[in-house]
Structures are given as structure tokens and as C-alpha cells.
Write an enzyme that holds these catalytic residues in place. Structure first.
Site, PDB file in Angstrom:
ATOM      1  N   ARG A   1     -14.876  -5.649  -0.150  1.00 52.74           N
ATOM      2  CA  ARG A   1     -14.210  -5.345   1.127  1.00 52.74           C
ATOM      3  C   ARG A   1     -13.591  -3.939   1.061  1.00 52.74           C
ATOM      4  NH1 ARG A   1      -8.562  -4.063   2.579  1.00 52.74           N
ATOM      5  NH2 ARG A   1      -8.254  -4.722   4.722  1.00 52.74           N
TER       6      ARG A   1
ATOM      7  N   ASP B   1      -8.800   0.224   5.618  1.00 52.21           N
ATOM      8  CA  ASP B   1      -8.629   1.507   6.301  1.00 52.21           C
ATOM      9  C   ASP B   1      -8.275   2.652   5.361  1.00 52.21           C
ATOM     10  OD1 ASP B   1      -6.105  -0.065   6.043  1.00 52.21           O
ATOM     11  OD2 ASP B   1      -5.214   1.811   6.736  1.00 52.21           O
TER      12      ASP B   1
ATOM     13  N   THR C   1       0.870  -1.195   0.000  1.00 49.47           N
ATOM     14  CA  THR C   1       0.000   0.000   0.000  1.00 49.47           C
ATOM     15  C   THR C   1       0.898   1.233   0.000  1.00 49.47           C
ATOM     16  OG1 THR C   1      -1.836  -1.028   1.133  1.00 49.47           O
ATOM     17  CG2 THR C   1      -1.519   1.313   1.577  1.00 49.47           C
TER      18      THR C   1
ATOM     19  N   THR D   1      -0.465   2.065   6.959  1.00 51.37           N
ATOM     20  CA  THR D   1      -0.430   0.834   6.165  1.00 51.37           C
ATOM     21  C   THR D   1      -0.352  -0.349   7.116  1.00 51.37           C
ATOM     22  OG1 THR D   1       0.923  -0.477   4.657  1.00 51.37           O
ATOM     23  CG2 THR D   1       2.067   1.234   5.873  1.00 51.37           C
ATOM     24  N   GLY D   2      -0.910  -1.468   6.697  1.00 54.76           N
ATOM     25  CA  GLY D   2      -0.914  -2.653   7.557  1.00 54.76           C
ATOM     26  C   GLY D   2      -2.292  -3.274   7.522  1.00 54.76           C
TER      27      GLY D   2
HETATM   28  N1  ASP Z   1      -4.062  -1.181   4.882  1.00 55.61           N
HETATM   29  C1  ASP Z   1      -4.318  -1.846   3.632  1.00 55.61           C
HETATM   30  C2  ASP Z   1      -5.699  -2.458   3.691  1.00 55.61           C
HETATM   31  O1  ASP Z   1      -6.018  -3.088   4.678  1.00 55.61           O
HETATM   32  C3  ASP Z   1      -3.339  -2.918   3.283  1.00 55.61           C
HETATM   33  C4  ASP Z   1      -1.875  -2.607   3.541  1.00 55.61           C
HETATM   34  O2  ASP Z   1      -1.528  -1.526   3.991  1.00 55.61           O
HETATM   35  O3  ASP Z   1      -1.039  -3.501   3.278  1.00 55.61           O
HETATM   36  O4  ASP Z   1      -6.403  -2.369   2.716  1.00 55.61           O
END
Ligand code: ASP
Length: 292
Positions: free
Chosen positions: A187, A190, A159, A210-211
Site C-alpha cells: 500500500r 499520500d 507521520t 498527515t492524516g
Molecule cells: N498520511 C499517512 C498515510 O496515509 C498516515 C498519517 O499521516 O497518519 O500513509
């Protein structure tokens, strides 16, 4: 030129993977940070800078945003993005859009040309068409690597996000993603949710996260980090405390932030978070723990 001009971008937080190309991720982040910084140094706004930087990252197939996005269970790219202007608290976001390469620009159009903050799915796409954005086939967003990740049930890393402060001390934040590999169609993570993946307020900080989206949403991570800065904490301390708050939601994540005074800071509880910055002291990049 003001000395407080600063931009910091991330290219996603996650576990180290055998096929990680740390150099490509750092290089891509640095190119994006430089693109944003050149906007700032020509007198552009923080908002213009974060959009420019995010577009560079969306166009780079290394990252899970725009081209190279993680795929749904059905093998399609469904993109989420958001942007926020710390000067006015204006915000715009889109979710589940599948026919534009740069959803960050669509998010900005939602902010500037509608009375709304968020558009999703077919409505967001119809609005993008109306605004003249180039429509592309979903396949254009789908890379071989993303297909392999889906087939192997690999977690997506990558991301993207950007935070910046301009010569007037205004801050802005942007975040863009394909979401999580194998997600159910529809879906929403965040990244397009204001206060969760993105937040910006001139009285505190601009933040992009991110996460694991499901955990980030539960603690409204971006707003939480900004509030910690607003309460007087140093940027790095605020970033670390905010990421620690995520433990209660059983998630791992990373975030970047910039303060109106020009401090860039980050923290992550994952093994890696690609990042790069340009500020008054020069430029730099990282992937794993600091210095790596
Ligand atoms: N935060 C992003 C999501 O859940 C994914 C990511 O940051 O890897 O869509």
C-alpha cells in the site's frame, strides 16, 4: 541573518488516544524544529533543514516514521517518504522501503542523483545500497508499541513532516511515514506522492500533510493548499480551506505550511496534530487545539 528564516514540523494528525504522550510528541517535534533551524541559521538551505528535521523525527520511536513506524497486516515496516525543493521544483520520493532508518535521505538521493522522481520497493532499496546508505534489518524499525497497535487494531498517529524557508526565501517540504497500521503490503499513501502529501514552490508555499492518505490523495491536498497561498490567501486561511476541501473525500487530516515570506501556519480536522516551530518570533509547540 534574514528575519524570515522559519521551520515548522509535524508529528502526525489523528484522534486522541488514551496512550497518547502529548509531552513526548511536542518535545520530539521541538527538538526536530531546532535541529532544522540550526541548519538555517548557519546559512543552510531549506532543503537541508527539512531533511535534518525529518531525520530527527524518523529516529524518534514516538513517531510513525523510521523507527516506530506503523506495521503492515503482516507485521513489517514499509516506509514512504518524499522531499521537494521549492526553488527548482525538484522532487524525490520512495515508497515501500523496508531496510533503511531514514527514507527521507533516500528520497533526497533519488531527487539529486537520478533522472527520476520516485522509486519504490526493491528498486528503491537497490538504489539506496548503491548509494551507500546503511542497511538495517526490518526488525530495527519495529517497536513494541507498533506491534501492540497492530494487535489492537489501533489507528497509527505520528507521520512526520517539515517545511522551511531559508535566508534566500527558498522553501522546501519533506514528509516521512510508516503509513497506516494494518495496511496491505504494497500500500502507498499520500506521503511519498508529490502534490498529495508534500509540495513546495517558491511562488506559493511549502506544505506537508498527515492524516488519511486515501482521502488526501483524492484532493491532492498539499498542492491545493499551496495554490491557495499562491492565490493570495493568508497562510492560516489557506490551511483551513484546504483541510475543509477534504470533507468531500470523507477524510480527516492536518497540514503544515510555510510561505517564502516566513509565515508558518497549520490546520487540522483531527483531534490532535503534534507540531513545533521556530521562526523570527521564537519557538513554540502544540498538540491538540491551539495552545494545548
Ligand atoms: N498520511 C499517512 C498515510 O496515509 C498516515 C498519517 O499521516 O497518519 O500513509
Amino acid at each position: 541573518m534574514s528575519s524570515k528564516l522559519a521551520i515548522l514540523v509535524h508529528g502526525g494528525a489523528g484522534p486522541h488516544r488514551a496512550d497518547d504522550d502529548a509531552e513526548a510528541a511536542k518535545r520530539g517535534c521541538l527538538l526536530a524544529a531546532r535541529a532544522g533551524h540550526s541548519v538555517l541559521s548557519r546559512g543552510g538551505s531549506a532543503l537541508d533543514a527539512v531533511e535534518a528535521a525529518t531525520r530527527v523525527l524518523e529516529d524518534d520511536p514516538v513517531f510513525n516514521a523510521g523507527i516506530g513506524s506503523a506495521l503492515t497486516r503482516d507485521g513489517r515496516a514499509e516506509l514512504d517518504a518524499s522531499v521537494m525543493d521549492g526553488a527548482t521544483l525538484s522532487a524525490g520520493s520512495v515508497a515501500c522501503v523496508s531496510c533503511f532508518q531514514n527514507p527521507i535521505t533516500l528520497a533526497r538521493l533519488v531527487m539529486e542523483r537520478t533522472a527520476h522522481v520516485m522509486l519504490v520497493g526493491a528498486g528503491a532499496e537497490a538504489f539506496g545500497r548503491e548509494q551507500g546508505l546503511r542497511v538495517i534489518a526490518n526488525d530495527v524499525l519495529v517497536t513494541e508499541k507498533a506491534r501492540l497497535d497492530l494487535a489492537r487494531h489501533h489507528r497509527s498517529n505520528g507521520t512526520v513532516g517539515a517545511v522551511a524557508v531559508d535566508a534566500l526565501g527558498h522553501v522546501a517540504a519533506a514528509t516521512s511515514t510508516g503509513g497506516t497500521t494494518g495496511k496491505l503490503p504494497g500500500r502507498v499513501g499520500d506521503s511519498p506522492l508529490i502534490g498529495c502529501g508534500t509540495y513546495a514552490d517558491d511562488s506559493s508555499a511549502a506544505v506537508s500533510c498527515t492524516g488519511l492518505g486515501e482521502a488526501i490523495i483524492r484532493v491532492t491536498l498539499a498542492r491545493h493548499a499551496a495554490d491557495l497561498v499562491g492565490g493570495g490567501l493568508d497562510g492560516f486561511e489557506a490551511a483551513r480551506q484546504a483541510v475543509r476541501a477534504l470533507e468531500r473525500a470523507r477524510g480527516e487530516a492536518g497540514l503544515i505550511l510555510v510561505t517564502p515570506r516566513g509565515q508558518v501556519a497549520w490546520a487540522f480536522s483531527t483531534e490532535r496534530m503534534a507540531r513545533a516551530w521556530v521562526d523570527s518570533r521564537g519557538e513554540g509547540s502544540g498538540f491538540g487545539a491551539d495552545g494545548v
